[in-house]
Scaffold this motif. Sequence first.
Motif, mmCIF file in Angstrom:
data_model
loop_
_atom_site.group_PDB
_atom_site.id
_atom_site.type_symbol
_atom_site.label_atom_id
_atom_site.label_comp_id
_atom_site.label_asym_id
_atom_site.label_seq_id
_atom_site.Cartn_x
_atom_site.Cartn_y
_atom_site.Cartn_z
ATOM 1 N N LYS A 1 0.898 -1.212 -0.166
ATOM 2 C CA LYS A 1 -0.012 0.212 0.116
ATOM 3 C C LYS A 1 0.722 1.210 -0.032
ATOM 4 C CE LYS A 1 -4.104 -2.058 2.370
ATOM 5 N NZ LYS A 1 -4.887 -1.975 3.567
ATOM 6 N N ALA A 2 1.929 1.147 0.791
ATOM 7 C CA ALA A 2 2.692 2.401 0.950
ATOM 8 C C ALA A 2 3.550 2.854 -0.421
ATOM 9 C CB ALA A 2 3.726 2.214 2.171
ATOM 10 N N ILE A 3 3.936 1.850 -1.186
ATOM 11 C CA ILE A 3 4.950 2.149 -2.226
ATOM 12 C C ILE A 3 3.968 2.832 -3.410
ATOM 13 C CG2 ILE A 3 6.261 1.095 -4.352
ATOM 14 C CD1 ILE A 3 7.436 -0.532 -2.144
ATOM 15 N N PRO A 4 2.628 1.971 -3.762
ATOM 16 C CA PRO A 4 1.923 2.865 -4.882
ATOM 17 C C PRO A 4 1.443 4.144 -4.183
ATOM 18 C CG PRO A 4 1.178 0.391 -4.362
ATOM 19 C CD PRO A 4 2.315 0.886 -3.525
ATOM 20 N N LEU A 5 0.977 4.348 -2.958
ATOM 21 C CA LEU A 5 0.586 5.494 -2.442
ATOM 22 C C LEU A 5 1.657 6.661 -2.587
ATOM 23 C CD1 LEU A 5 -1.663 7.063 -1.094
ATOM 24 C CD2 LEU A 5 -0.808 6.476 1.078
ATOM 25 N N GLY A 6 2.899 6.319 -2.131
ATOM 26 C CA GLY A 6 3.922 7.152 -2.222
ATOM 27 C C GLY A 6 4.551 7.630 -3.443
ATOM 28 N N THR A 7 4.430 6.584 -4.414
ATOM 29 C CA THR A 7 4.894 6.875 -6.089
ATOM 30 C C THR A 7 3.616 7.786 -6.617
ATOM 31 O OG1 THR A 7 5.741 4.755 -5.959
ATOM 32 C CG2 THR A 7 5.284 5.895 -8.025
ATOM 33 N N ASN A 8 2.489 7.553 -6.482
ATOM 34 C CA ASN A 8 1.657 8.139 -6.932
ATOM 35 C C ASN A 8 1.540 9.733 -6.408
ATOM 36 O OD1 ASN A 8 0.508 6.368 -8.770
ATOM 37 N ND2 ASN A 8 -0.809 5.407 -7.347
ATOM 38 N N ALA A 9 1.712 10.032 -4.917
ATOM 39 C CA ALA A 9 1.887 11.070 -4.320
ATOM 40 C C ALA A 9 3.116 11.847 -4.829
ATOM 41 C CB ALA A 9 2.047 10.858 -2.897
ATOM 42 N N ALA A 10 4.113 11.297 -5.318
ATOM 43 C CA ALA A 10 5.189 12.093 -5.600
ATOM 44 C C ALA A 10 5.105 12.525 -7.111
ATOM 45 C CB ALA A 10 6.690 11.100 -5.648
ATOM 46 N N ILE A 11 4.389 11.534 -7.812
ATOM 47 C CA ILE A 11 4.160 12.008 -9.225
ATOM 48 C C ILE A 11 3.255 12.980 -9.371
ATOM 49 C CG2 ILE A 11 3.078 11.317 -11.407
ATOM 50 C CD1 ILE A 11 4.133 8.372 -10.833
ATOM 51 N N GLY A 12 1.959 12.952 -8.735
ATOM 52 C CA GLY A 12 0.986 14.330 -8.570
ATOM 53 C C GLY A 12 1.664 15.449 -7.888
ATOM 54 N N PHE A 13 2.541 15.703 -6.941
ATOM 55 C CA PHE A 13 3.093 16.633 -6.691
ATOM 56 C C PHE A 13 3.906 17.175 -7.684
ATOM 57 C CE2 PHE A 13 6.526 19.061 -4.055
ATOM 58 C CZ PHE A 13 5.504 19.960 -3.445
ATOM 59 N N THR A 14 5.054 16.446 -7.956
ATOM 60 C CA THR A 14 5.932 16.871 -8.901
ATOM 61 C C THR A 14 5.472 17.432 -10.218
ATOM 62 O OG1 THR A 14 6.421 14.775 -9.889
ATOM 63 C CG2 THR A 14 7.837 15.650 -8.035
ATOM 64 N N SER A 15 4.269 16.807 -10.614
ATOM 65 C CA SER A 15 3.471 17.056 -11.977
ATOM 66 C C SER A 15 2.764 18.629 -11.717
ATOM 67 C CB SER A 15 2.565 15.961 -12.398
ATOM 68 O OG SER A 15 3.198 14.796 -12.490
#
Length: 659
Positions: A4-18
Motif C-alpha cells: 500500500k505504501a509504495i503505490p501511495l507514495g509513488t502516486n503522491a510524488a508523481i502528482g506533486f511534481t507534476s
Amino acid sequence: NPSKAIPLGTNAAIGFTSSIYLIFCIISGCTTRREVFLDYYERRNGSLIQIINCSLDTNDSDCKSGLIYNYQAMRMISAFGPIIIAGIFAATLSSALASLVGAPKVLQAVCRDMIFPSLKYFSVGSGKSDEPHRAYFLTYFIAVLFTAIGQLNHVAPIISNFFLMTYALVNYSCFDASLAKASGWRPAFRYYNKWLALIGALLCVGIMFIINRYTALVTLVITYGIFLYVRTKKPEVNWGSSVQAHTYRRALDATLKLGSVQEHVKNFRPQMLVLTGNPIYRPALVDLASLVTHGHSLMICGNVILDDPSVNIKLYEQKDSGELWLKKRNSKAFYQPVVAPTVRQGTMGLLQCVGVGKMRPNVVFLGFKNDWLTKPQLTFDYFNIIHDALDLSYGVGILRLQAGLDFSDFFESDLPEDQDDDEDSDDEEKNEVFISSSPLRRCSKSSIPHQTNVLMLKNTILNKGALLTMNVFQSKYSSSPIIDVWWLFDDGGLALLLPYLLRRRKRWRHCQFRIFSCVSGEKIDAEKQHLSMASLLKKFRINYSDLHVLHGLNKAPNEYETEKFNRILQTWNQNDDIYRITDSEYELNKDKIKRGLKLHEYLLEYSSKSTLIVVTLPIPRKQLISAGLYLAYLDAISYNLPPVLFLRGNQKNVLTYYS
C-alpha cells in the motif's frame, strides 16, 4: 505495508511534481514570450564586445530568444537566479547518485546470473554488504564516456530513450504476465489493469520516437539484440518469467485440442516408452530410441525402482538426475521413475498411466534379457511384460547387443576416495578411466570436478569395448552404415517405418537400406513375392538400396544350429520344474523353431556385417509357448550378430499410399 505504501507514495510524488511542473509552465507562459526575434545581440570575443545586427543574418541562431531558444529563461524570471542553478545541481546530483548506486547492483545481479559470461568479473562483491566495487568503476567509466560528448542536448535523448525503453519493458512485462494468467501473478495495486499497462508501454515507445526517431531506432535494435542473445544462449537461471506460463498454457491448449482430433494413419508418430531403468545404465537403448523420435514424437524413459511404494516413494532427486542426464545426452525425452514391488507391476503401471491424452506412448522399447537362462522368475516376468504390452495394443521393440545393454556394474555413484597412500595407487590410476555422465568421454584424473555426476569406469582393457558398445549408435562411421530390415510378417508397417525415420538422421542419411523377406516355397514363389513387395514399397514411397526375397525357410537347419539350441534348452531345464520346457510344448513349436534356426543362418550369411538388423518380432502366444522356450527362440535368432532390433507393430497400419 509495502503493497500500500509504495503505490501511495509513488502516486503522491508523481502528482506533486507534476503539479509543480504545471505551475512553472503557467508562470513561464505568463511572463515570457514563446519565441522572440532580436534586432541585435552582444557577442564577446575575449576582451572585445561585438554588437551583431540580426537583420543582416536571419539564420543566426543567437538572434532567436524566448522560451523555446533561451535555456536561461527560468533564471531570468526568477526572484533570485542562483536558486535555479542550485536546484539544477541538486537534481543532477540526486539522479547521478541514484544511478551510480542502483546501476552497479543491477549489473552485479546480471553478471551473477551468467547472462553475459564474459562479464563474470563484475559479479564479485566486497565486504559484508557485498558492495559491487568493480561494477562501480565500470559504471563510472561509462558515465565519463558519455559526459565526454560535451553536449547535454546530445546526451539527454540517449539517456531518455533507454529509460523509456526500460519503462516500456516493465509495463509490457506486467501486461504479458496478466495475459499468461499465471497463478503467481497477483498485483496488489487496486487500480491495476493489464490494458493500461499495455497502453503505458506503447506510449513510452511513442515518446521515444517523438524525442528522436534515430536514437529510438538504435535503442530498439540494441534491446532486440540483447533479447536474441539471451534467447540463443539460454542461461541456466530460473526467473519464473511469464514465458514459462505462456509455454504451459500453449502446451495445455494444444494437448486438449489434440485430444479431440481423430487419429489418421498419415499423422501416425511412434511415441515410445523406453524401459531403460536408470537411463545412464543403458545409453545405447536411449540413443536408438532418441534417433527414431528425435524430438518429433514423444519419448519417455521408464524406470521401475524395486521397493515398497508405501515406505519409499521419494522420486524427485531420481527424476531430476535422470532428466539432467538425458539433456546432456541430447536426448529429447522425459524420464518417469516409479516405485513398485516387482518389475512387472511397475511396468504395468507405466503402460497404463504414463502420458496424457493423445500424448501417450504406442510403442514399448526394451532390452533383450541376456541373463534369462539363470533367472527364471525374472524371465517369466519379462515374458509377461511383452504380453502385457501387446494386450494393451502397444508395438514392441526388443534391442539386443551381443555385449549386453546394462552397464550398471561399471558405474559408481560417487568418486572414489583418495588412495595416494596405497602401494598400488599408481597401477590403479593407470587402470581407471573416468567418464562424464554425458556425453561419455574420457578425461584426465586431474581435470575431474568433485561432484557426483562424474562416474568411474574400471578395468580399462575391458572397458574400451564397453565404451564402444555404450556409444554404438552415436559413433560417426567412416564408411556408410548398413540397415537391414527382415520383414517377415505384416504388422502394420512399423518394422519399415522406424528404420525409415532412423535414416532421416544426419549420420544415417546415406546408409545402405536393404530389405529382406523369406518364403517357405521355392524360387518361383520368391520371385512373385519380390515383384509384389517392390510394388508395395513403391506405393509406400520407401526408398531402399536392395530388396531380397529368400526361399527355403522351411528347410531343415544345419546340425550345429540344432545342437546349439538343444544345449540352450538343457541349460534352461536345469531350473525348477515349474519352468521346465515339456516335450509336448517343444513338439508343438517344432516347425516354428526350425524356421527360426534357418532364419539365423540367413542372418549370418547376409547381415553379419550390418550396422543394425531389424527383424519382425514373432508373437509369443501365451497358451502355446512358455517364457523359456520363447526367449530361447529369440536368443537363437539373434545370437552372434550385430545389434538386432526385434520389432512388432500392434496390427494397426502406420503406412499409407497417400501423402
